[in-house]
Write a protein that holds these residues in place. Structure first.
Motif, PDB file in Angstrom:
ATOM      1  N   LEU A 107      18.001  67.145  92.077  1.00  0.00           N
ATOM      2  CA  LEU A 107      19.094  67.853  93.183  1.00  0.00           C
ATOM      3  C   LEU A 107      18.170  68.677  93.787  1.00  0.00           C
ATOM      4  O   LEU A 107      17.958  70.032  92.544  1.00  0.00           O
ATOM      5  N   VAL A 120      17.177  70.009  83.575  1.00  0.00           N
ATOM      6  CA  VAL A 120      16.097  70.352  84.493  1.00  0.00           C
ATOM      7  C   VAL A 120      15.244  69.793  83.821  1.00  0.00           C
ATOM      8  O   VAL A 120      14.020  70.638  84.240  1.00  0.00           O
ATOM      9  N   TYR A 144      22.015  64.588  83.628  1.00  0.00           N
ATOM     10  CA  TYR A 144      21.559  65.572  84.501  1.00  0.00           C
ATOM     11  C   TYR A 144      20.635  66.234  83.891  1.00  0.00           C
ATOM     12  O   TYR A 144      21.290  67.425  82.613  1.00  0.00           O
ATOM     13  N   ASP A 165      17.355  68.348  88.414  1.00  0.00           N
ATOM     14  CA  ASP A 165      16.837  69.777  89.062  1.00  0.00           C
ATOM     15  C   ASP A 165      16.220  69.219  89.414  1.00  0.00           C
ATOM     16  O   ASP A 165      15.207  69.042  88.845  1.00  0.00           O
ATOM     17  N   ARG A 168      27.217  66.379  92.545  1.00  0.00           N
ATOM     18  CA  ARG A 168      25.657  66.640  92.468  1.00  0.00           C
ATOM     19  C   ARG A 168      25.180  65.336  92.572  1.00  0.00           C
ATOM     20  O   ARG A 168      24.031  65.184  93.386  1.00  0.00           O
TER      21      ARG A 168
END
Length: 313
Positions: A213, A121, A119, A178, A266
């Motif tokens: 996400l 960014v 996970y 993200d 998520r």
């Protein structure tokens, strides 16, 4: 050597057994080091997995720690021998001096992991194109990361990528991005287009799944930042966290479980595979035309966060 008997796995079993036996006795690392007539740093590095321990050192250590069961001792001695592998590419000076101990261990575990979850960014290190990695590392000044270190780390990411994608033993890769990874211009436009195009080619593989996400996903707030979870052949897992120039490898089962729960939640609330692919395609089209990155979930998307918000309306 079988996957389950890899050097990384063998070393992990030894160091966990040593640490657990020491803690069960209530001994400090200093007390054990003094008793064994070792330096404190030697024991610390053994327990961290930064160095191996020879069978000749391990036998008296286990005796001192009260580990006397013959089967257990023999198994750990065998692991000690297995962990003393030949030197591999990450042991070369240019990599050893540029990589953190946590990264060097992570690379070894990646070679045997059955599942990889990320996970972030940013696009995860093992799946970054060379240009994307180079652009990210250019953001660090020379005082933070010298040029030779940056070059070594970029090459490391390319090697990790090649080895992960070359594996044909069924490793499953789950990448949760993200939405900010698509919308914020961390790298030049052409570099981002190439990275996104590469993502589209990766998701054609049956072993790579990528989800986005989106900003309006229905998820509770979390203090967890970017992280990676590797599931090992034994069924347990390890956690890797990186923040700027600091990183750590976490093996605490409760901590790993908490992060896995956050990941699964998520993942479930993210855009599904088709919607995520469509967002990537829209972003490529938008960037290629000179416009800002395209928006998130389109009308009619089925991401759970979007669906629940509509139901509330």
């Amino acid at each position: 050597m079988a996957t389950g008997d890899s050097p990384a796995g063998a070393r992990r079993r030894v160091r966990l057994a040593v640490r657990e036996a020491r803690e069960a006795k209530g001994y400090t690392q200093s007390a054990v080091a003094d008793a064994m007539d070792w330096s404190l740093s030697k024991l610390v590095r053994i327990e961290l997995g930064e160095v191996t321990i020879t069978p000749n050192d391990l036998r008296p250590l286990l005796t001192f720690l009260g580990v006397t069961d013959k089967d257990v001792v023999d198994s750990l001695i065998q692991d000690s021998r297995a962990s003393r592998r030949r030197k591999l590419w990450w042991d070369e000076p240019k990599f050893r001096d540029a990589l953190t101990p946590a990264i060097r261990q992570l690379i070894q575990f990646e070679a045997e992991a059955t599942e990889y979850r990320s996970y972030n960014v940013l696009f995860p290190a093992p799946l970054q194109t060379q240009a994307y990695a180079e652009a990210l590392f250019r953001s660090y000044g020379g005082s933070e990361l010298p040029e030779d270190v940056r070059r070594a780390r970029v090459e490391t990411r390319q090697r990790r990528r090649a080895e992960m994608l070359r594996r044909n033993d069924g490793i499953k890769t789950y990448v949760l991005l993200d939405e900010i990874a698509l919308r914020r211009p961390y790298v030049p436009r052409d570099v981002m287009v190439d990275q996104l195009t590469d993502v589209l080619s990766l998701v054609e593989r049956s072993d790579v799944m990528v989800r986005i996400l989106h900003f309006d996903a229905d998820i509770p707030p979390s203090l967890f930042g970017a992280f990676e979870i590797l599931t090992l052949p034994t069924g347990d897992a390890i956690l890797y966290r990186e923040s700027g120039l600091s990183d750590e490898l976490v093996e605490d089962a409760a901590e790993v479980t908490r992060h896995r729960e956050i990941f699964d939640l998520r993942w479930d609330r993210a855009l599904d595979d088709d919607e995520s692919r469509a967002m990537v395609e829209r972003t490529i089209k938008s960037l290629s035309s000179g416009n800002p990155p395209a928006g998130a979930a389109p009308p009619g998307s089925t991401g759970r966060g979007t669906r629940r918000r509509r139901e509330a309306e």
